[in-house]
Design an enzyme around this catalytic site. Structure first.
Site, short mmCIF file in Angstrom:
data_model
loop_
_atom_site.label_atom_id
_atom_site.label_comp_id
_atom_site.label_asym_id
_atom_site.label_seq_id
_atom_site.Cartn_x
_atom_site.Cartn_y
_atom_site.Cartn_z
N ARG A 49 116.25 -21.78 65.74
CA ARG A 49 117.10 -20.59 65.70
C ARG A 49 117.63 -20.36 64.29
O ARG A 49 117.99 -21.32 63.59
CB ARG A 49 118.28 -20.73 66.67
N VAL A 85 114.73 -17.71 51.89
CA VAL A 85 114.27 -19.11 51.75
C VAL A 85 112.81 -19.06 51.33
O VAL A 85 112.00 -18.38 51.96
CB VAL A 85 114.42 -19.88 53.08
N HIS A 126 108.18 -17.72 56.50
CA HIS A 126 108.65 -17.82 57.88
C HIS A 126 108.57 -16.47 58.57
O HIS A 126 108.73 -15.43 57.96
CB HIS A 126 110.08 -18.37 57.95
#
Lengths: 113, 113
Positions: A28, A95, A99
């Protein structure tokens, strides 16, 4: 190993892990923008879409198969969901480990960078 | 063959085609939400992420390799871009043929469905 996602994948940093296999890990988002906000991350450190290579295609596709599975588990398959991958500063990538965001349900906020 | 994306891929309907290979076709969104708004679409008709199968993984990954290439051609690789795939009504999917949005540059509008 200073990448926070590599640390979560290895267990060195905490994360709410929802799925894990040889290729990817899903957890999450700690700053959710919606009721469901999951990150699906290759275990291999790839910085961004700008650094993917042809041999990464099956791995990238696998992120979507895991997204399909997690959408079902979250009960959002039928209502719908968004999958998003951000690249670079203007793309909102925060980041530098590639992702896939799985976003569904009531939106809390939405940053467009 | 009533799917508009299948018609664009086959040439039966018009589209501003930017890229085409055996697996995917890319063309500009006719209702762009940003300076760069391209759709990258598998030539094979797949309705949505809910209907992908494990054998589709390399094809799905290939969409990202094409996105990387088109981002470079559009000159947005370094500044950044977003890749998004919407599923279902609440996810904002408007054409029931799976497609990856490549969005970059100044946003004109943004619908969250």
């Amino acid at each position: 190993m200073s990448c926070i996602f590599c640390q979560i994948i290895s267990g060195e940093a905490k994360g709410t892990i929802l799925y894990r296999d040889d290729l990817v890990t899903a957890f999450r988002d700690i700053h959710p923008i919606a009721a469901t906000h999951i990150l699906i991350v290759p275990n291999k450190h790839i910085e961004s879409v700008n650094s993917i290579e042809p041999e990464d295609a099956p791995l990238l596709g696998h992120l979507f198969l895991v997204a399909k599975e997690l959408a079902a588990r979250e009960g959002v398959s039928e209502k719908g969901y968004r999958l998003m991958m951000n690249t670079g500063r203007d793309g909102g990538q925060t980041v530098l480990h590639l992702h896939l965001h799985l976003i569904a349900g009531k939106l809390a906020r939405f940053h467009l960078g």
